[in-house]
Write a protein that holds these residues in place. Structure first.
Motif, PDB file in Angstrom:
ATOM      1  N   ALA A   1       0.855  -1.188   0.000  1.00  0.00           N
ATOM      2  CA  ALA A   1       0.000   0.000   0.000  1.00  0.00           C
ATOM      3  C   ALA A   1       0.897   1.246   0.000  1.00  0.00           C
ATOM      4  N   ASP A   2       0.656   2.141  -0.958  1.00  0.00           N
ATOM      5  CA  ASP A   2       1.450   3.360  -1.053  1.00  0.00           C
ATOM      6  C   ASP A   2       0.862   4.410  -0.110  1.00  0.00           C
ATOM      7  N   VAL A   3       1.615   4.720   0.937  1.00  0.00           N
ATOM      8  CA  VAL A   3       1.083   5.605   1.980  1.00  0.00           C
ATOM      9  C   VAL A   3       1.577   7.051   1.841  1.00  0.00           C
ATOM     10  N   THR A   4       2.056   7.384   0.635  1.00  0.00           N
ATOM     11  CA  THR A   4       2.579   8.743   0.412  1.00  0.00           C
ATOM     12  C   THR A   4       1.554   9.812   0.805  1.00  0.00           C
ATOM     13  N   ALA A   5       0.302   9.621   0.346  1.00  0.00           N
ATOM     14  CA  ALA A   5      -0.730  10.637   0.610  1.00  0.00           C
ATOM     15  C   ALA A   5      -0.984  10.766   2.122  1.00  0.00           C
ATOM     16  N   VAL A   6      -0.917   9.653   2.827  1.00  0.00           N
ATOM     17  CA  VAL A   6      -1.132   9.678   4.284  1.00  0.00           C
ATOM     18  C   VAL A   6      -0.039  10.525   4.949  1.00  0.00           C
ATOM     19  N   PHE A   7       1.216  10.297   4.528  1.00  0.00           N
ATOM     20  CA  PHE A   7       2.322  11.048   5.136  1.00  0.00           C
ATOM     21  C   PHE A   7       2.290  12.526   4.752  1.00  0.00           C
TER      22      PHE A   7
END
Ligand code: UGA
Length: 432
Positions: free
Chosen positions: A94-100
């Protein structure tokens, strides 16, 4: 309570609207200006039964606001739900870039104690990382808590799943955070729904384990269906008989063309990847994915058994969305099946009660029918791919008369097999 919900995708929008309905003042925030403008006018970007009514009521009551102003929303709120997308990365993680990215802005905007709640489906350990990002970006010394509160709502029944869930899971570390989260959900807990409090990592894990287990049930029954066909058993009867055992339960045992949507396929792959990163090879989950992939090719195989070649045949498709009551086409089995049919030289005409416009963006070189009957006309075969109620009560004699060859592949086992055979259909279900 003043709440910000960041991200107005499926989860964010439903959660925001429903939290407002529980009496909170909610800011739904998104970077997509046109989406926010539409929402302000009461136009929903998704088809979800019941959602529009609650949205309208809460906007009118001044409890629900839509904005692109992330910083304002954060500053105004005591609790911030992160519900941005976590799409698959290069290795299916899961790419959590947006969350960070959001966590960084939250850090910068801190102006008092806040709870930051992870609603997005995020890999185990993300909660801790979000905490670090916020702490690093804070301009002052503020207290905050990070909470994991995974969402279990299903598309098509999202409002009901939010307001009447099997359980609410809260992963939290401090008493203060636990108390506030309990307060937010007290309207639901009051109706007798259990709220379980655990640590953050376990809460994150519960989400992946739950989705993967449900996916396992589906692949399991699909594999049993294959054997049912060979030995002359009916998988519907088998699932019913199995489901009567309370330890097994009847749900998610419907054989078909495999699971699709934005959650199961992605979460199963992400769990496999998380296993790999930790030197664990998930044998069961890997098999679940393989069975699911293979299952999509079964309808075309069945057609080839009947017709030999599919070249120049006209094939009608009933249902395109990955499941009923949604216009969502993400990972819909219909996409693979229609592409296979095209590869075999067939002409395809498809009908879906709601998903047509979304389908058109993906399936460009097929015809679209306006009604199930129009779609059946002159077809050599029909494939029922999504079990919309619209297909359950049709005049099947009329359908048969409209078709060139009365061949029906019922990929969701919704019809009475004997009835259709009596009418003169060549009927094939899945595992019957
Ligand atoms: C799923 C979970 O059910 C939710 O609890 C979860 O919150 C959500 O994912 C998520 O992670 O956000 P959803 O993807 O909306 O919800 O749809 P489901 O109703 O679970 O169906 C998933 C797929 O499985 C569909 O393609 C459906 O046709 C298929 N399915 C389901 C079967 O083939 N057989 C069954 O018996 C049940």
């Amino acid at each position: 309570m003043k709440i910000a919900v960041i991200g107005t995708g499926y989860v964010g929008l439903v959660v925001g609207v429903c939290l407002a309905d529980l009496g909170n003042e909610v800011f739904c925030i998104d970077v997509d200006e046109s989406k926010i403008e539409s929402l302000k006018k009461g136009v929903l970007p998704i088809y979800e039964p019941g959602l529009k009514d609650i949205l309208d009521i809460n906007v009118k009551e001044n409890r629900l606001f839509f904005t692109t102003d992330l910083r304002m929303g954060i500053k105004m709120s005591e609790v911030i739900f992160i519900a941005v997308g976590t799409p698959p990365g290069a290795n299916h993680e899961a790419d959590v870039t947006a969350v960070f990215n959001v966590a960084k802005v939250i850090g910068e905007c801190m102006n008092g104690y806040k709870i930051i709640v992870n609603k997005s489906t995020v890999p185990v350990g993300t909660g801790e990382m979000v905490k670090d990002v916020i702490a690093k970006n804070m301009k002052g010394d503020y207290e905050f808590d990070v909470v994991s509160n995974p969402e279990f709502l299903r598309e098509g029944t999202a409002v009901k799943d939010f307001t009447s869930p099997d359980r609410i899971i809260i992963g939290a570390e401090t008493e203060r955070a636990k108390k506030i989260m309990q307060r937010i959900y007290r309207g639901i807990v009051r109706t007798g729904k259990p709220l379980m409090i655990t640590d953050i990592k376990s809460a994150e894990m519960i989400k992946y384990a739950s989705n993967s287990f449900l996916a396992t049930k589906i692949s399991f029954i699909n594999e049993i269906a294959r054997l049912c066909e060979k030995v002359g058993a009916d998988v519907k009867e088998v699932a019913k008989g199995m489901g009567l055992d309370q330890r097994i339960g009847p749900r998610f045992l419907q054989a078909g063309i495999g699971f699709g949507g934005s959650c199961f396929p992605k979460d199963v792959r992400a769990l496999i990847q998380k296993g790999k990163e930790n030197n664990i090879e998930f044998k069961i989950i890997n098999a679940v994915e393989t069975v699911n992939y293979e299952q999509r090719f079964i309808p075309v195989k069945k057609l080839k058994e009947i017709f030999g070649s599919l070249n120049n045949l006209r094939i009608g498709i009933w249902g395109l969305s990955f499941k009923p009551k949604t216009d969502d086409m993400r990972e819909a089995p219909s996409i693979t099946i229609i592409n296979e049919l095209k590869k075999e030289g067939a002409d395809v005409i498809a009908f879906d009660p709601i998903a047509k416009e979304n389908a058109k963006k993906i399936l460009k070189d097929i015809e679209y029918g306006n009604t199930p009957y129009e779609t059946a006309k002159n077809c050599n075969a029909l494939l029922l791919l999504t079990e919309w109620n619209e297909f359950r009560e049709l005049d099947m004699i009329k359908v048969k008369d409209l078709m060139k060859n009365p061949v029906l592949i019922d990929c969701r086992n919704i019809y009475e097999k004997e009835e259709l055979i009596k009418m003169g259909f060549t009927y094939r279900g899945i595992g019957r």
